[in-house]
Design an enzyme around this catalytic site. Structure first.
Site, PDB file in Angstrom:
ATOM      1  N   LYS A 133       0.847  -1.191   0.000  1.00  8.84           N
ATOM      2  CA  LYS A 133       0.000   0.000   0.000  1.00  8.84           C
ATOM      3  C   LYS A 133       0.884   1.243   0.000  1.00  8.84           C
ATOM      4  O   LYS A 133       2.050   1.221   0.407  1.00  8.84           O
ATOM      5  CB  LYS A 133      -0.940   0.022   1.206  1.00  8.84           C
ATOM      6  CG  LYS A 133      -0.260   0.019   2.580  1.00  8.84           C
ATOM      7  CD  LYS A 133       0.217   1.369   3.079  1.00  8.84           C
ATOM      8  CE  LYS A 133       0.833   1.284   4.473  1.00  8.84           C
ATOM      9  NZ  LYS A 133       1.529   2.533   4.869  1.00  8.84           N
ATOM     10  N   GLY A 143      10.176  -2.531   6.947  1.00  7.93           N
ATOM     11  CA  GLY A 143      10.517  -1.193   7.416  1.00  7.93           C
ATOM     12  C   GLY A 143      10.477  -0.153   6.319  1.00  7.93           C
ATOM     13  O   GLY A 143      11.149   0.869   6.396  1.00  7.93           O
ATOM     14  N   ASP A 146      -3.065  -0.995   9.931  1.00 13.70           N
ATOM     15  CA  ASP A 146      -3.014  -1.274   8.498  1.00 13.70           C
ATOM     16  C   ASP A 146      -3.695  -2.593   8.145  1.00 13.70           C
ATOM     17  O   ASP A 146      -4.167  -2.775   7.025  1.00 13.70           O
ATOM     18  CB  ASP A 146      -1.560  -1.340   8.001  1.00 13.70           C
ATOM     19  CG  ASP A 146      -0.880   0.005   7.972  1.00 13.70           C
ATOM     20  OD1 ASP A 146      -1.523   1.023   8.313  1.00 13.70           O
ATOM     21  OD2 ASP A 146       0.319   0.043   7.620  1.00 13.70           O
TER      22      ASP A 146
END
Length: 292
Positions: free
Chosen positions: A12, A102, A142
């Protein structure tokens, strides 16, 4: 059905990300638009008959017990047992990583969401989308978005989701080669926490009138990340020559929208060798929907 193979877990992008406040419990109040793109991890699931849940391949830097995929599977198994009184059969899970860890593209959260959806099908658990979203929230804001499965305007701590249209863009994404720890960004004294809220209609009318998201909003986390990690600042500066470059999530990946795959290829041809660059297309719906 004994297995599900090649289940996609898409990345995303946060088309903007505003921090509008902070709750008494320390959680930050956010506004963002989540956009799925067609660069994906993938997962394979195979039923076991001993109720065990195992990840059968090594993922460097991610111990099995702390992997969001395994945590998601065990949470779903517990929910199924509580609901039905019957322990589900278990699963062997293979995770094929493509998305950077990350990087702010939601790879771990997306892997967890795909796990919830795939095992709900494989175990014939019968949980609704909303039940899966509620179950997933403790793993991170998320995760419910990926289960929600379409472009979303998000508020609260990221859990209040409404479907929204966004331009059908291609994106160029740069991995600057640094891991940005999310807690370090959100605990920084330099983080802006009082951005004026926007309305979903502001976003919708902006892109409807311009077919363009450039210059709408900003990423409030970017100023902190670029201060702490010069590599992110360098990537933003370089990519900004080709569009409105901004960081996604808490970093480190940087992206800009372009109007065609040919434009994306032209930018990628110039990416400095020290960075990893790739292109991706906006997705309107989660690609696992067709598979399930």
């Amino acid at each position: 059905m004994k297995s599900l193979k090649n289940c996609p877990a898409p990345a995303k992008l946060n088309l903007f990300l505003h921090v509008t406040g902070r709750r008494a419990d320390g959680y930050h109040l956010l506004q963002t638009v989540f956009q799925m793109i067609d660069r994906c991890d993938s997962l394979d699931f195979e039923l076991r008959d001993d109720h065990e849940i195992r990840r059968v391949n090594d993922v460097p830097g991610v111990p099995e017990d702390s992997d969001l995929v395994i945590r998601a599977a065990r949470m779903l198994a517990a929910a199924v047992q509580q609901r039905t009184g019957v322990q589900p059969p278990g699963a062997d899970i293979t995770l094929h990583k493509v998305l950077p860890m990350g990087g702010g593209v939601g790879g771990g959260s997306s892997d967890a969401a795909t796990t919830f959806m795939a095992l709900n099908k494989l175990w014939a658990a019968g949980l609704s989308k909303q039940e899966l979203m509620d179950l997933a929230l403790p793993l991170g804001a998320d995760v419910p978005f990926f289960i929600f499965g379409e472009t979303a305007f998000a508020e609260g701590v990221g859990e209040a989701l409404r479907a929204v249209d966004a331009p059908d863009w291609w994106y160029v994404v740069i991995e600057p080669g640094v891991h940005v720890p999310t807690p370090q960004i959100f605990t920084s004294g330099h983080l802006t926490r009082n951005t004026q809220p926007v309305n979903m209609s502001d976003f919708s009318s902006y892109h409807a009138n311009r077919n363009d998201l450039r210059q709408f909003g900003k990423n409030d986390l970017q100023q902190v990340a670029t201060r702490l990690f010069p590599q992110v600042a360098e990537a933003v500066e370089w990519l900004d020559a080709y569009g409105d470059a901004r960081m996604t999530g808490s970093g480190a990946c940087v992206f800009c929208a372009v109007r065609s795959e040919e434009q994306a290829d032209a930018v990628l041809a110039r990416v400095p060798a020290a960075w990893t660059g790739w292109k991706a297309k906006a997705l309107k719906r989660h690609p696992i929907i067709e598979k399930l």
